[in-house]
Design an enzyme around this catalytic site. Sequence first.
Site, PDB file in Angstrom:
ATOM      1  CG  HIS A  11      54.366  67.997  -5.905  1.00  0.00           C
ATOM      2  ND1 HIS A  11      55.677  67.611  -5.852  1.00  0.00           N
ATOM      3  CD2 HIS A  11      53.691  67.113  -5.147  1.00  0.00           C
ATOM      4  CE1 HIS A  11      55.779  66.554  -5.088  1.00  0.00           C
ATOM      5  NE2 HIS A  11      54.601  66.213  -4.654  1.00  0.00           N
ATOM      6  CG  HIS A 116      45.823  74.832  -5.844  1.00  0.00           C
ATOM      7  ND1 HIS A 116      46.943  74.528  -6.580  1.00  0.00           N
ATOM      8  CD2 HIS A 116      45.782  73.903  -4.858  1.00  0.00           C
ATOM      9  CE1 HIS A 116      47.552  73.475  -6.059  1.00  0.00           C
ATOM     10  NE2 HIS A 116      46.865  73.081  -5.004  1.00  0.00           N
ATOM     11  N   GLY A 170      49.276  71.434   5.777  1.00  0.00           N
ATOM     12  CA  GLY A 170      50.189  70.743   4.863  1.00  0.00           C
ATOM     13  C   GLY A 170      51.627  71.186   5.096  1.00  0.00           C
ATOM     14  CB  ALA A 409      50.416  49.980  -7.310  1.00  0.00           C
ATOM     15  NE  ARG A 486      48.630  52.673   2.901  1.00  0.00           N
ATOM     16  CZ  ARG A 486      49.227  52.405   1.746  1.00  0.00           C
ATOM     17  NH1 ARG A 486      48.609  52.561   0.608  1.00  0.00           N
ATOM     18  NH2 ARG A 486      50.470  51.967   1.721  1.00  0.00           N
ATOM     19  CB  SER A 518      53.596  51.322  -6.018  1.00  0.00           C
ATOM     20  OG  SER A 518      54.612  51.726  -5.144  1.00  0.00           O
TER      21      SER A 518
HETATM   22 FE   LIG Z   1      47.162  71.332  -3.731  1.00  0.00          FE
END
Ligand SMILES: [Fe+2]
Length: 591
Positions: A11, A116, A170, A409, A486, A518
Site C-alpha cells: 500500500h 514492518h 487497524g 499537503a 486540524r 491537498s
Molecule cells: Fe503498516
Amino acid sequence: MNILGLSAFFHESACCLLQDGRLTAAAEEERFSRVKHDPRLPVSAFRWCLEAGGLGILDLDAVAYYESPVKKLSRQLWAGVPEGAPSGLPWIDPGMPERAIREGLGWEGPILTFEHHRSHAASAFFFSGFPEAALLTVDGVGEWATTTYGTGRGSQIEAFEEVLFPHSLGLLYSTLTSYLGFSVNDGEYKVMGLAPYGEPRYLDEMRQLVAQEADGQYRLDLRYFDFLRGRRMYSDALPRLFGQPPRRRGSEISGFHQDAARSLQVVLEEILLAKAAYLHERTGLPDLCMAGGVALNVVANGRILREGPFARLFVQPAAGDSGGALGAAALAHVELTGGRPPSSEPMRHAYLGPAWTADEVARILNGLELPAQDFRGREAELLEAVVDRLARGEVVGWFHGPMEFGPRALGARSLLADPRDPGVRDRLNRLVKKREAFRPFAPSVLAAHAAEHFDLDHPSPFMLETCRVTSPLDLPAVTHVDGSARPQTVDPEQSPRFAALLQAFHRRTGCPILVNTSFNVRGEPIVCSPVDALISMGSSEVDGLVLEDLLIDRAMLPANWGELLPGWMERRRSGFARGEGAVSPDLYTFV
Ligand SMILES: [Fe+2]
C-alpha cells in the site's frame, strides 16, 4: 553513507534517501505514476531519489526494505491466501520483493530487511529528535504484529510486547469503514470525519467487536469479521449485531452511519488512551512516538496528547506504510555505522520531493502556449495578487518548492481559500475536490498566531492532531461540526514563502489563517509536477494557479483544456490496470 529506503507491494510504495544519516529525499510512487495508493515497485521514486542526491546507483551503500517477506508469508499461509488474490503481488512468494529490487531497479548490492513494525517505530523515533521515547505502532497488520509497544534510546529501539494478527485495531477500523460503505485503506479518513456528526449510541455493540485485555492486549471477536477468508471484511453477524444492512457505496448517509462512525471512533480512542497509559506506566518515559496507519487518526492523537500521560507526542508526517521506507533506511544506517542517524533535531518539514524552478515552469507554459502573469523577481507583488484573489473568495492552487512526503499537503502542493467565507467549504467539496460534503478542511495558521485561534500550545507542522477552535474570528470553512480543527502551524523558517503569503493575508484581512487542502481531485493523488497541477486545474473549478512565480488564471485556459490532458493521464492509468495487476480497492490491499 547513502542508504535507499524502500516500501512496496502493500500500500503506498515509496522511496527515501538517507545520506550520512540525513534525510535528503522522499516520495511516494503514486505521485509519479498518478495511480492513487500505488503499491508497485517504486521505480520512479527510486530514480528520483538518486537524482535528488546527485547519485548513480553504484553510489548507494545499501537498499533497506521495510518488512520481512518470509515472516509475512508464515502469516499469510496461516490465514490462507485470499480467494481471487491478484497475481504480481507477493502473496505466496517471499522472494519476490528481492527479485523485483534486483531486476526492476538493477540493484546488485546489499538489501537489508527489517520487520514492518520495527520500520514503523524507527520511522518515528529516529526523526523525532527525542533522545529516548516510548514507542507505539498501530496499523492493520505487518508480518504478524498489528500493535507494538517499545522504547527508543539513542541508536537502539526495542519492542517489549506486541498484539498479533488477526487482532488488530487497524483492521477493526477498516472493517467498519467497509461496512459503512467506504473503501478500505482510503475511506478511514471519511469515517473519522463523519464521526462528529453522530452520537455514540452503539458503544455496547462496538465493545462486543473488540474487548480490551490485560497489559497491551485486546481481542477482536472473530465471529463478526471475515477478513481471514478474504471475501470481505465483515461476516453476516456484523450487520445483524447493528440491526442495519451494510451501506452501499455512494448511497445516502443516515443518522445510523453517523452514530456508528462516532461509536467506533470513541471505542478506538478509549483503547488507545488505555494502551498509551499502559505504555507510559511500563516505560516511565515522558515522550511518545507513534507510527502506523492508525497514527494518522488525528482525532485520537489529539486526545492522547491532551488526556494521556505523555508530555510530548511525535508523529512523523508519513506515519502509514510509505513512511516505513524512512524507518528501514534509519535502521540500516544504525546497522552499518553503529550510530544513530545524526539528526538530534526533530524532523521539521516534509518538503522532501521534487521541485521545479520558475524558469522551468515558464518553459513548460511556453511549450503549452499557456499565457501567465510572470512575477519572477517580484515575490511581494505575487503574494499581493494571490491575496487579492483569496480575499474575493477564489480558490487558488499553490505550487511551490519541493513536494510534501506523506498524505497531507502542507503548503507546497495545496489548494488555498479564505476560511472566513461560509460558502468556501461547499464550493471546495462540490466543484474543486468533488468529494463528500461532510468532510472538513484544515487550516494553516502562522505559528506565531496559532494560540490566538486554536487550543494549541505547541507547533503542529504536519496536521497530525485536532484541537478546539478558540478563534475570535468566525472560521466556518475550517471548523468541524464539533468545534474542532486540524491545524498546520506554519513557521517562516521552514516555509518562507507560504508564511509570507499568510502574513500578507493577515495584513490585508486581520486573519492569519487559510484553508489548506491537498491539491488533487477525488480519486487522484496529490499533484507532483506543474503539468499535473494544470491537468487538475482543468478538471476542477480552481480559479487561479500559482506555479512558482507564475500565476495562471482559469480564464486563460483554452475552453477544451479539461479534455486535452486528462487523456494522457488515462493512458498511464490503463497501462497499470493491464500490466501489473490492479488492486481491488476493497480487499487485498491490507493482507
Ligand atoms: Fe503498516
